[in-house]
Design an enzyme around this catalytic site. Structure first.
Site, PDB file in Angstrom:
ATOM      1  N   TYR A  68     139.711 -29.016  34.329  1.00 29.77           N
ATOM      2  CA  TYR A  68     138.719 -29.373  35.350  1.00 29.77           C
ATOM      3  C   TYR A  68     137.409 -29.810  34.704  1.00 29.77           C
ATOM      4  O   TYR A  68     136.811 -30.820  35.094  1.00 29.77           O
ATOM      5  CB  TYR A  68     138.503 -28.167  36.257  1.00 29.77           C
ATOM      6  CG  TYR A  68     137.475 -28.360  37.346  1.00 29.77           C
ATOM      7  CD1 TYR A  68     137.781 -29.069  38.492  1.00 29.77           C
ATOM      8  CD2 TYR A  68     136.205 -27.786  37.242  1.00 29.77           C
ATOM      9  CE1 TYR A  68     136.847 -29.231  39.521  1.00 29.77           C
ATOM     10  CE2 TYR A  68     135.271 -27.930  38.255  1.00 29.77           C
ATOM     11  CZ  TYR A  68     135.592 -28.654  39.389  1.00 29.77           C
ATOM     12  OH  TYR A  68     134.660 -28.805  40.392  1.00 29.77           O
ATOM     13  N   ARG A 117     145.348 -35.941  51.783  1.00 28.67           N
ATOM     14  CA  ARG A 117     146.804 -35.927  51.675  1.00 28.67           C
ATOM     15  C   ARG A 117     147.480 -35.465  52.967  1.00 28.67           C
ATOM     16  O   ARG A 117     148.506 -36.000  53.358  1.00 28.67           O
ATOM     17  CB  ARG A 117     147.235 -35.015  50.527  1.00 28.67           C
ATOM     18  CG  ARG A 117     147.190 -35.691  49.163  1.00 28.67           C
ATOM     19  CD  ARG A 117     147.799 -34.817  48.093  1.00 28.67           C
ATOM     20  NE  ARG A 117     146.799 -34.265  47.203  1.00 28.67           N
ATOM     21  CZ  ARG A 117     147.075 -33.637  46.065  1.00 28.67           C
ATOM     22  NH1 ARG A 117     148.333 -33.462  45.697  1.00 28.67           N
ATOM     23  NH2 ARG A 117     146.112 -33.168  45.304  1.00 28.67           N
ATOM     24  N   ILE A 141     133.831 -29.571  51.314  1.00 33.24           N
ATOM     25  CA  ILE A 141     132.712 -30.465  51.043  1.00 33.24           C
ATOM     26  C   ILE A 141     132.949 -31.825  51.686  1.00 33.24           C
ATOM     27  O   ILE A 141     132.030 -32.408  52.277  1.00 33.24           O
ATOM     28  CB  ILE A 141     132.503 -30.622  49.521  1.00 33.24           C
ATOM     29  CG1 ILE A 141     132.041 -29.300  48.908  1.00 33.24           C
ATOM     30  CG2 ILE A 141     131.486 -31.723  49.225  1.00 33.24           C
ATOM     31  CD1 ILE A 141     131.997 -29.316  47.392  1.00 33.24           C
ATOM     32  N   LYS A 196     135.701 -33.457  35.123  1.00 37.20           N
ATOM     33  CA  LYS A 196     134.371 -33.646  35.695  1.00 37.20           C
ATOM     34  C   LYS A 196     133.425 -34.326  34.702  1.00 37.20           C
ATOM     35  O   LYS A 196     132.559 -35.116  35.109  1.00 37.20           O
ATOM     36  CB  LYS A 196     133.792 -32.305  36.161  1.00 37.20           C
ATOM     37  CG  LYS A 196     134.453 -31.763  37.423  1.00 37.20           C
ATOM     38  CD  LYS A 196     134.342 -32.747  38.603  1.00 37.20           C
ATOM     39  CE  LYS A 196     134.789 -32.124  39.907  1.00 37.20           C
ATOM     40  NZ  LYS A 196     134.740 -33.073  41.045  1.00 37.20           N
ATOM     41  N   ASN A 220     135.255 -37.758  46.580  1.00 44.50           N
ATOM     42  CA  ASN A 220     135.137 -36.313  46.689  1.00 44.50           C
ATOM     43  C   ASN A 220     136.448 -35.575  46.403  1.00 44.50           C
ATOM     44  O   ASN A 220     136.413 -34.418  45.988  1.00 44.50           O
ATOM     45  CB  ASN A 220     134.651 -35.954  48.098  1.00 44.50           C
ATOM     46  CG  ASN A 220     134.820 -34.479  48.393  1.00 44.50           C
ATOM     47  OD1 ASN A 220     134.089 -33.641  47.868  1.00 44.50           O
ATOM     48  ND2 ASN A 220     135.806 -34.142  49.223  1.00 44.50           N
TER      49      ASN A 220
END
Length: 259
Positions: free
Chosen positions: A152, A36, A16, A156, A87
């Site tokens: 997760y 990274r 993405i 989020k 992102n």
């Protein structure tokens, strides 16, 4: 400088993030991109430069509390930062009992702490200059629950909460803050999650991916370019969409949820 201004995109070397970087460069943004892996980042940047983009790379581990300052300073070499796209992320898949402290720390660092630090660095400058935009790549996992990804989902939800809080805090300014919330997207991270789920269930990865797509309201996996289109639309100054809104890509056309 690109005609649109300077954008900073995290997790920009693949998936993405790379699709967003490609779209922003095509739209005329100057771009600072980070990830990274310096090798993967430079390979992605080379393609963008070949397409005529003004691009700099800043390899960084966003879990490092000093990374936000480093990124903001490096990106500012292109000009004042007008757009930040948070992102970068990870999506560990495990039952609650098997989710380790390290897994939890990484997912919270990348989805909540790192965006928080980066926005703390750049938003004051946007306010001072009288405009700018910050977009968080959240997820439908920031709106509802899913099994085997509790860390997760929690992260989020934190990203969505951060977006809403900042929209209220900055409500008297021209700075706009949004969260884009796709369903399952066809990326390496989704394939890794499918592989983990397939291993648990003894089913095939392709079967698991098809199942993920079926959980989206549109009945298929979202494509990275569709997420990039949403980011570009918001970044371009979608005046009809109120700051603090969630741009939900679970179905097509997207649904806007205002705070």
């Amino acid at each position: 400088m690109g005609s649109r201004g300077t954008a900073l995109v995290t997790g920009a070397s693949r998936g993405i993030g790379l699709a967003i970087a490609e779209r922003l460069v095509a739209d005329g943004w100057s771009l600072a991109m980070t990830a990274r892996s310096s090798e993967r980042l430079e390979a992605a940047a080379a393609g963008l430069r070949a397409a005529g983009g003004e691009v700099i790379t800043v390899p960084a581990d966003l879990r490092d509390p000093t990374a936000a300052s480093t990124l903001a300073t490096a990106a500012a070499a292109l000009g004042p930062i007008d757009l930040v796209v948070n992102n970068a992320g990870t999506a560990p898949s495990a039952k609650l009992a098997r989710t380790t402290d390290d897994m939890l720390a990484e997912v919270l660092d990348l989805h909540v702490a790192a965006p928080f630090r980066l926005l703390r660095e750049v938003l004051p400058g946007m306010v001072e200059r009288g405009g700018g935009c910050a977009i968080q790549l959240a997820s439908t996992a920031g709106l509802r629950g899913f099994p085997f990804v509790s860390a997760y989902v929690a992260a989020k939800h934190g990203m969505v909460g951060l977006t809403r809080a900042l929209a209220v805090e900055l409500g008297s300014t021209p700075v706009r803050v949004y969260a884009v919330c796709p369903g399952f997207v066809e990326t390496d991270i989704t394939r890794e999650a499918a592989a983990a789920a397939a291993d648990r269930s003894k089913r095939g990865i392709d079967e698991m991916l098809a199942g993920f797509g079926a959980m989206n309201a549109c009945g298929r996996l979202i494509q990275p370019r569709e997420v990039a289109d949403a980011v570009a639309h918001l970044a371009a100054g979608a005046g009809e969409i109120a700051s603090g809104s969630l741009y939900v890509l679970d179905e097509m056309p997207p649904v806007v949820q205002e705070s």
